[in-house]
Design an enzyme around this catalytic site. Structure first.
Site, PDB file in Angstrom:
ATOM      1  N   ASP A 104      37.306  23.538  59.441  1.00  0.00           N
ATOM      2  CA  ASP A 104      36.558  22.597  60.289  1.00  0.00           C
ATOM      3  C   ASP A 104      37.479  22.107  61.413  1.00  0.00           C
ATOM      4  O   ASP A 104      38.655  22.454  61.452  1.00  0.00           O
ATOM      5  CB  ASP A 104      36.017  21.423  59.445  1.00  0.00           C
ATOM      6  CG  ASP A 104      37.132  20.588  58.806  1.00  0.00           C
ATOM      7  OD1 ASP A 104      38.042  20.148  59.539  1.00  0.00           O
ATOM      8  OD2 ASP A 104      37.106  20.374  57.578  1.00  0.00           O
ATOM      9  N   HIS A 119      43.791  29.351  58.052  1.00  0.00           N
ATOM     10  CA  HIS A 119      42.676  30.167  57.570  1.00  0.00           C
ATOM     11  C   HIS A 119      41.586  30.353  58.619  1.00  0.00           C
ATOM     12  O   HIS A 119      40.430  30.590  58.280  1.00  0.00           O
ATOM     13  CB  HIS A 119      42.105  29.562  56.272  1.00  0.00           C
ATOM     14  CG  HIS A 119      43.058  29.631  55.123  1.00  0.00           C
ATOM     15  ND1 HIS A 119      42.911  28.926  53.958  1.00  0.00           N
ATOM     16  CD2 HIS A 119      44.208  30.346  54.968  1.00  0.00           C
ATOM     17  CE1 HIS A 119      43.924  29.195  53.137  1.00  0.00           C
ATOM     18  NE2 HIS A 119      44.721  30.041  53.736  1.00  0.00           N
ATOM     19  N   CYS A 127      34.383  40.598  66.071  1.00  0.00           N
ATOM     20  CA  CYS A 127      33.675  41.804  65.644  1.00  0.00           C
ATOM     21  C   CYS A 127      34.361  42.363  64.405  1.00  0.00           C
ATOM     22  O   CYS A 127      35.590  42.450  64.359  1.00  0.00           O
ATOM     23  CB  CYS A 127      33.688  42.817  66.774  1.00  0.00           C
ATOM     24  SG  CYS A 127      33.044  44.406  66.236  1.00  0.00           S
ATOM     25  N   GLY A 195      45.090  16.619  49.773  1.00  0.00           N
ATOM     26  CA  GLY A 195      43.817  17.213  49.348  1.00  0.00           C
ATOM     27  C   GLY A 195      43.819  18.717  49.232  1.00  0.00           C
ATOM     28  O   GLY A 195      42.877  19.369  49.669  1.00  0.00           O
ATOM     29  N   ASN A 221      46.400  13.195  46.413  1.00  0.00           N
ATOM     30  CA  ASN A 221      45.341  13.979  45.766  1.00  0.00           C
ATOM     31  C   ASN A 221      44.669  13.113  44.703  1.00  0.00           C
ATOM     32  O   ASN A 221      45.262  12.153  44.210  1.00  0.00           O
ATOM     33  CB  ASN A 221      45.943  15.238  45.113  1.00  0.00           C
ATOM     34  CG  ASN A 221      44.898  16.325  44.885  1.00  0.00           C
ATOM     35  OD1 ASN A 221      43.925  16.122  44.167  1.00  0.00           O
ATOM     36  ND2 ASN A 221      45.098  17.477  45.509  1.00  0.00           N
TER      37      ASN A 221
HETATM   38  N1  APR Z   1      41.183  12.823  48.472  1.00  0.00           N
HETATM   39  C1  APR Z   1      42.268  13.553  48.096  1.00  0.00           C
HETATM   40  N2  APR Z   1      42.170  14.725  47.452  1.00  0.00           N
HETATM   41  C2  APR Z   1      40.937  15.189  47.160  1.00  0.00           C
HETATM   42  C3  APR Z   1      39.755  14.477  47.523  1.00  0.00           C
HETATM   43  C4  APR Z   1      39.913  13.237  48.202  1.00  0.00           C
HETATM   44  N3  APR Z   1      38.869  12.508  48.578  1.00  0.00           N
HETATM   45  N4  APR Z   1      38.680  15.186  47.089  1.00  0.00           N
HETATM   46  C5  APR Z   1      39.173  16.289  46.499  1.00  0.00           C
HETATM   47  N5  APR Z   1      40.528  16.296  46.531  1.00  0.00           N
HETATM   48  C6  APR Z   1      41.451  17.319  46.051  1.00  0.00           C
HETATM   49  C7  APR Z   1      41.049  17.992  44.764  1.00  0.00           C
HETATM   50  O1  APR Z   1      41.573  17.299  43.651  1.00  0.00           O
HETATM   51  C8  APR Z   1      41.701  19.378  44.924  1.00  0.00           C
HETATM   52  O2  APR Z   1      43.036  19.374  44.444  1.00  0.00           O
HETATM   53  O3  APR Z   1      41.438  18.347  47.033  1.00  0.00           O
HETATM   54  C9  APR Z   1      41.719  19.592  46.440  1.00  0.00           C
HETATM   55  C10 APR Z   1      40.706  20.586  46.952  1.00  0.00           C
HETATM   56  O4  APR Z   1      41.035  21.830  46.445  1.00  0.00           O
HETATM   57  P1  APR Z   1      40.321  23.171  46.917  1.00  0.00           P
HETATM   58  O5  APR Z   1      38.850  23.009  46.860  1.00  0.00           O
HETATM   59  O6  APR Z   1      40.947  24.265  46.141  1.00  0.00           O
HETATM   60  O7  APR Z   1      40.687  23.277  48.478  1.00  0.00           O
HETATM   61  P2  APR Z   1      41.979  23.885  49.158  1.00  0.00           P
HETATM   62  O8  APR Z   1      43.207  23.574  48.393  1.00  0.00           O
HETATM   63  O9  APR Z   1      41.909  23.493  50.594  1.00  0.00           O
HETATM   64  O10 APR Z   1      41.697  25.443  49.039  1.00  0.00           O
HETATM   65  C11 APR Z   1      42.605  26.329  49.626  1.00  0.00           C
HETATM   66  O11 APR Z   1      41.225  28.189  49.124  1.00  0.00           O
HETATM   67  O12 APR Z   1      39.037  28.831  48.954  1.00  0.00           O
HETATM   68  C12 APR Z   1      40.178  28.962  49.690  1.00  0.00           C
HETATM   69  O13 APR Z   1      40.474  29.523  51.957  1.00  0.00           O
HETATM   70  C13 APR Z   1      39.977  28.499  51.116  1.00  0.00           C
HETATM   71  O14 APR Z   1      41.373  27.117  52.508  1.00  0.00           O
HETATM   72  C14 APR Z   1      40.838  27.262  51.207  1.00  0.00           C
HETATM   73  C15 APR Z   1      41.900  27.528  50.158  1.00  0.00           C
END
Ligand code: APR
Length: 253
Positions: A104, A119, A127, A195, A221
């Site tokens: 985003d 990412h 394409c 996060g 987190n």
């Molecule tokens: N504040 C802080 N942390 C948070 C909150 C919040 N409000 N809400 C969720 N989290 C934490 C969760 O506990 C988790 O550890 O954010 C993390 C989100 O984890 P993922 O969904 O795995 O996201 P991310 O780490 O960005 O994923 C990495 O994986 O799917 C691929 O390419 C995609 O960029 C992504 C990558």
């Protein structure tokens, strides 16, 4: 000393900070994280499956529809207090860089200019055949229903299918973005990881790289994601509460 006090002291003592962010920082803006279960019409799909080159080959209309929906969600979302805390720190005099796994544009909309997108971005498209960037027209970006199948537009040069400008599972990160991230992380005093579940490599290696380069690492987190090192500080809580609280401790308005 409380962890938040320790984190505020660590921040007060340094100049160069890298924020390393993941889906959790945008969660309170209404953008679901990757490992959260999907709701509504997407509930029967697994994003980890949808976001692959194989899924796009098998069902391009499903994957293109999914990304149009995600793009629309991101456009409707607003940056939250955690995104704004980062730009406030930069305005207060710290040298701040952002390396994000998010696709985003909420960091940019909160006023951070230089964001390294490891990412890719939901706003871009290319394409799938000749890899040229594709500029999409507004009518090609609208989607009326969640779960809608949308045939991707064709490339003007090679007639290949347009795909989202993001990095899919098992694809390499863009060289420029990765090299910039490594340079920033190796030369920072402090890395604040916000996060992210820290499971998707190579991005997930960045906090450890910062520690090896003698930086301190603060994790923000909802759960404990620290690696147990001496120079790590774990702040458990939502990014929208923890980051503004940290700024208050520092006297940053
Ligand atoms: N504040 C802080 N942390 C948070 C909150 C919040 N409000 N809400 C969720 N989290 C934490 C969760 O506990 C988790 O550890 O954010 C993390 C989100 O984890 P993922 O969904 O795995 O996201 P991310 O780490 O960005 O994923 C990495 O994986 O799917 C691929 O390419 C995609 O960029 C992504 C990558």
């Amino acid at each position: 000393m409380t962890q938040i006090r320790k984190a505020a002291d660590a921040l007060a003592a340094v100049r160069r900070i890298v924020f390393f962010t993941g889906a959790g920082i945008s969660a309170e803006s209404g953008i679901p994280t990757f490992r959260a279960k999907l709701t509504g019409l997407w509930a029967k799909h697994d994003p980890q499956r949808l976001e692959t080159a194989d899924a796009f080959r098998e069902n391009p209309a499903l994957v293109w529809g999914w990304y149009l929906w995600r793009r629309q969600q991101a456009m409707l979302a607003e940056p939250n207090a955690a995104h704004y805390s980062i730009s406030r720190l930069a305005k207060a005099g710290w040298e701040v860089s952002v390396v994000t796994q998010n696709i985003d544009d909420l960091h940019e909309r909160a006023g951070v200019d230089a964001v390294v997108h490891l990412h890719g971005s939901l706003l871009g498209a290319k394409c799938s055949g000749c890899h040229r960037p594709v500029a999409l027209q507004p009518d090609q970006l609208s989607i009326s229903n969640e779960g809608e199948l949308v045939e991707p537009p064709r490339c003007n040069y090679c007639n290949g299918r347009t795909r989202p400008g993001v990095v899919w599972f098992r694809e390499n990160l863009p060289d420029n973005a990765w090299l910039s991230a490594v340079r920033l992380v190796r030369t920072c005093d402090l890395l604040i990881s916000v996060g992210t579940s820290g499971v998707v490599r190579p991005a997930a290696d960045l906090p450890e790289m910062a520690i090896r380069a003698n930086a301190t690492v603060i994790h923000v987190n909802l759960e404990d994601v620290s690696m147990g090192g001496e120079r790590e500080i774990m702040l458990i809580g939502s990014a929208v509460q923890v980051l503004p609280e940290l700024l208050t401790r520092l006297g940053v308005s």
